[in-house]
Design a protein around this motif. Structure first.
Motif, PDB file in Angstrom:
ATOM      1  N   TYR A 118       0.831  -1.202   0.000  1.00 55.19           N
ATOM      2  CA  TYR A 118       0.000   0.000   0.000  1.00 55.19           C
ATOM      3  C   TYR A 118       0.867   1.255   0.000  1.00 55.19           C
ATOM      4  CZ  TYR A 118      -4.008  -2.958   1.251  1.00 55.19           C
ATOM      5  OH  TYR A 118      -4.987  -3.899   1.249  1.00 55.19           O
ATOM      6  N   GLU A 119       0.187   2.382  -0.188  1.00 54.41           N
ATOM      7  CA  GLU A 119       0.841   3.673  -0.060  1.00 54.41           C
ATOM      8  C   GLU A 119      -0.198   4.731   0.314  1.00 54.41           C
ATOM      9  OE1 GLU A 119       2.542   4.521  -3.864  1.00 54.41           O
ATOM     10  OE2 GLU A 119       0.592   4.914  -4.821  1.00 54.41           O
ATOM     11  N   ILE A 120       0.297   5.786   0.937  1.00 56.82           N
ATOM     12  CA  ILE A 120      -0.518   6.991   1.150  1.00 56.82           C
ATOM     13  C   ILE A 120       0.088   8.049   0.240  1.00 56.82           C
ATOM     14  CG2 ILE A 120      -1.271   8.760   2.791  1.00 56.82           C
ATOM     15  CD1 ILE A 120      -1.059   6.679   4.996  1.00 56.82           C
ATOM     16  N   PRO A 121      -0.528   8.316  -0.940  1.00 55.06           N
ATOM     17  CA  PRO A 121       0.071   9.228  -1.920  1.00 55.06           C
ATOM     18  C   PRO A 121      -0.428  10.670  -1.861  1.00 55.06           C
ATOM     19  CG  PRO A 121      -1.664   7.963  -2.955  1.00 55.06           C
ATOM     20  CD  PRO A 121      -1.640   7.557  -1.502  1.00 55.06           C
ATOM     21  N   PHE A 122      -1.541  10.896  -1.136  1.00 55.81           N
ATOM     22  CA  PHE A 122      -2.044  12.272  -1.025  1.00 55.81           C
ATOM     23  C   PHE A 122      -3.079  12.384   0.087  1.00 55.81           C
ATOM     24  CE2 PHE A 122      -4.949  10.282  -4.105  1.00 55.81           C
ATOM     25  CZ  PHE A 122      -6.191  10.686  -3.660  1.00 55.81           C
ATOM     26  N   LEU A 123      -3.327  13.623   0.489  1.00 56.91           N
ATOM     27  CA  LEU A 123      -4.433  13.966   1.385  1.00 56.91           C
ATOM     28  C   LEU A 123      -5.447  14.760   0.569  1.00 56.91           C
ATOM     29  CD1 LEU A 123      -2.595  15.260   4.611  1.00 56.91           C
ATOM     30  CD2 LEU A 123      -3.155  12.903   3.977  1.00 56.91           C
ATOM     31  N   PHE A 141       4.307  13.761  -1.952  1.00 55.12           N
ATOM     32  CA  PHE A 141       4.865  12.842  -0.961  1.00 55.12           C
ATOM     33  C   PHE A 141       4.270  11.463  -1.184  1.00 55.12           C
ATOM     34  CE2 PHE A 141       0.816  13.765   0.906  1.00 55.12           C
ATOM     35  CZ  PHE A 141       0.484  12.641   1.652  1.00 55.12           C
ATOM     36  N   ASN A 142       4.900  10.469  -0.589  1.00 52.46           N
ATOM     37  CA  ASN A 142       4.376   9.112  -0.652  1.00 52.46           C
ATOM     38  C   ASN A 142       4.815   8.370   0.606  1.00 52.46           C
ATOM     39  OD1 ASN A 142       3.060   6.872  -1.673  1.00 52.46           O
ATOM     40  ND2 ASN A 142       4.828   6.157  -2.819  1.00 52.46           N
ATOM     41  N   LEU A 143       3.871   7.644   1.205  1.00 56.52           N
ATOM     42  CA  LEU A 143       4.169   6.854   2.396  1.00 56.52           C
ATOM     43  C   LEU A 143       3.848   5.388   2.082  1.00 56.52           C
ATOM     44  CD1 LEU A 143       3.204   7.843   6.053  1.00 56.52           C
ATOM     45  CD2 LEU A 143       3.447   5.491   5.310  1.00 56.52           C
ATOM     46  N   PRO A 144       4.848   4.614   1.605  1.00 52.16           N
ATOM     47  CA  PRO A 144       4.601   3.211   1.260  1.00 52.16           C
ATOM     48  C   PRO A 144       4.712   2.288   2.475  1.00 52.16           C
ATOM     49  CG  PRO A 144       6.837   3.824   0.676  1.00 52.16           C
ATOM     50  CD  PRO A 144       6.202   5.054   1.275  1.00 52.16           C
ATOM     51  N   GLU A 200       9.299   1.047  12.536  1.00 54.11           N
ATOM     52  CA  GLU A 200      10.002   2.329  12.432  1.00 54.11           C
ATOM     53  C   GLU A 200      10.697   2.506  11.086  1.00 54.11           C
ATOM     54  OE1 GLU A 200      11.648   3.921  16.297  1.00 54.11           O
ATOM     55  OE2 GLU A 200      11.703   1.760  16.741  1.00 54.11           O
ATOM     56  N   THR A 201      10.598   1.502  10.205  1.00 49.74           N
ATOM     57  CA  THR A 201      11.178   1.653   8.862  1.00 49.74           C
ATOM     58  C   THR A 201      10.238   2.419   7.928  1.00 49.74           C
ATOM     59  OG1 THR A 201      10.255  -0.435   8.005  1.00 49.74           O
ATOM     60  CG2 THR A 201      12.382  -0.555   9.154  1.00 49.74           C
ATOM     61  N   ILE A 202       8.987   2.621   8.339  1.00 49.96           N
ATOM     62  CA  ILE A 202       8.030   3.354   7.506  1.00 49.96           C
ATOM     63  C   ILE A 202       8.413   4.835   7.491  1.00 49.96           C
ATOM     64  CG2 ILE A 202       5.630   4.085   7.276  1.00 49.96           C
ATOM     65  CD1 ILE A 202       4.779   1.413   8.431  1.00 49.96           C
ATOM     66  N   LYS A 203       8.671   5.351   6.318  1.00 48.96           N
ATOM     67  CA  LYS A 203       9.105   6.743   6.155  1.00 48.96           C
ATOM     68  C   LYS A 203       8.357   7.383   4.989  1.00 48.96           C
ATOM     69  CE  LYS A 203      12.465   6.173   9.205  1.00 48.96           C
ATOM     70  NZ  LYS A 203      12.429   6.816  10.547  1.00 48.96           N
TER      71      LYS A 203
END
Length: 208
Positions: A118-123, A141-144, A200-203
């Protein structure tokens, strides 16, 4: 029509339109109203949880949505397993954040999803003017992240500076695992939160 009546009518239109948008397909509430029934040993899914924090108690938008996108190469599977988490401030009298922590500035969320990438690519920011609406997306930004079967994974504390007047990107990521997991226990006590993973590896990866 008196000014007072006009104001009441406008407020009614805002509430109706906002409810309609928030109840649309592909959008889920940040914390389920019913207890989550989740067995890590038998479930094909995993759980993600975390929080989003705003700098001030006063809200600038009628609604905030965090996009959770499945990145499966099969577009139908990706679309089926993608969703948006909604966060709704108080807006009957005045716009004020209505989260569970820090005088409403921090909202918690927990969501069950199919195992996968998954990813969080936008708000997405929703504004309701009464007679018209507007959507704005915060990109760049992207939060995979990866979710495995039976996992309860912490994504972090998303910090969103909705004033967007700083030189840095308005979306940042902190780790408040201990605070968030303790707070969410009271909202979903049936889950075994001792199994929660603080990854904690999620960046966040920012576009150049």
């Amino acid at each position: 029509m008196t000014k007072k009546l006009k104001k009441i009518c406008k407020l009614t239109l805002i509430i109706i339109a906002t409810i309609s948008i928030f109840n649309s397909c592909g959008v889920v509430t940040s914390i389920p109203y019913e207890p989550i029934q989740f067995d890590k040993n038998t479930s094909e899914n995993g759980l993600i949880f975390g929080s989003i924090t705003f700098p001030n108690e006063k809200a600038k938008f009628n609604g905030y949505f965090v996009q959770i996108s499945n990145t499966n190469s099969d577009k139908k599977i990706a679309e089926k397993n993608s969703t948006q988490i909604r966060f709704v401030p108080q807006q009957i009298i005045k716009m004020k954040h209505d989260g569970q922590l820090e005088n409403g500035k921090t909202y918690l969320f927990v969501l069950e999803r199919k195992a996968g990438n998954y990813e969080i690519p936008f708000l997405r920011l929703f504004t309701n003017y009464g007679y018209s609406t507007r959507d704005t997306s915060i990109n760049g930004f992207n939060l995979p992240f990866n979710l495995k079967k039976g996992e309860i994974k912490y994504l972090g504390n998303i910090q969103f500076d909705e004033s967007m007047q700083s030189n840095i990107h308005p979306v940042q990521l902190n780790n408040n695992f201990k605070r968030d997991v303790e707070a969410i226990k009271s909202l979903q006590p049936s889950l075994n939160w001792s199994d929660a993973i603080n990854d904690e590896t999620i960046k966040i990866i920012y576009s150049k």
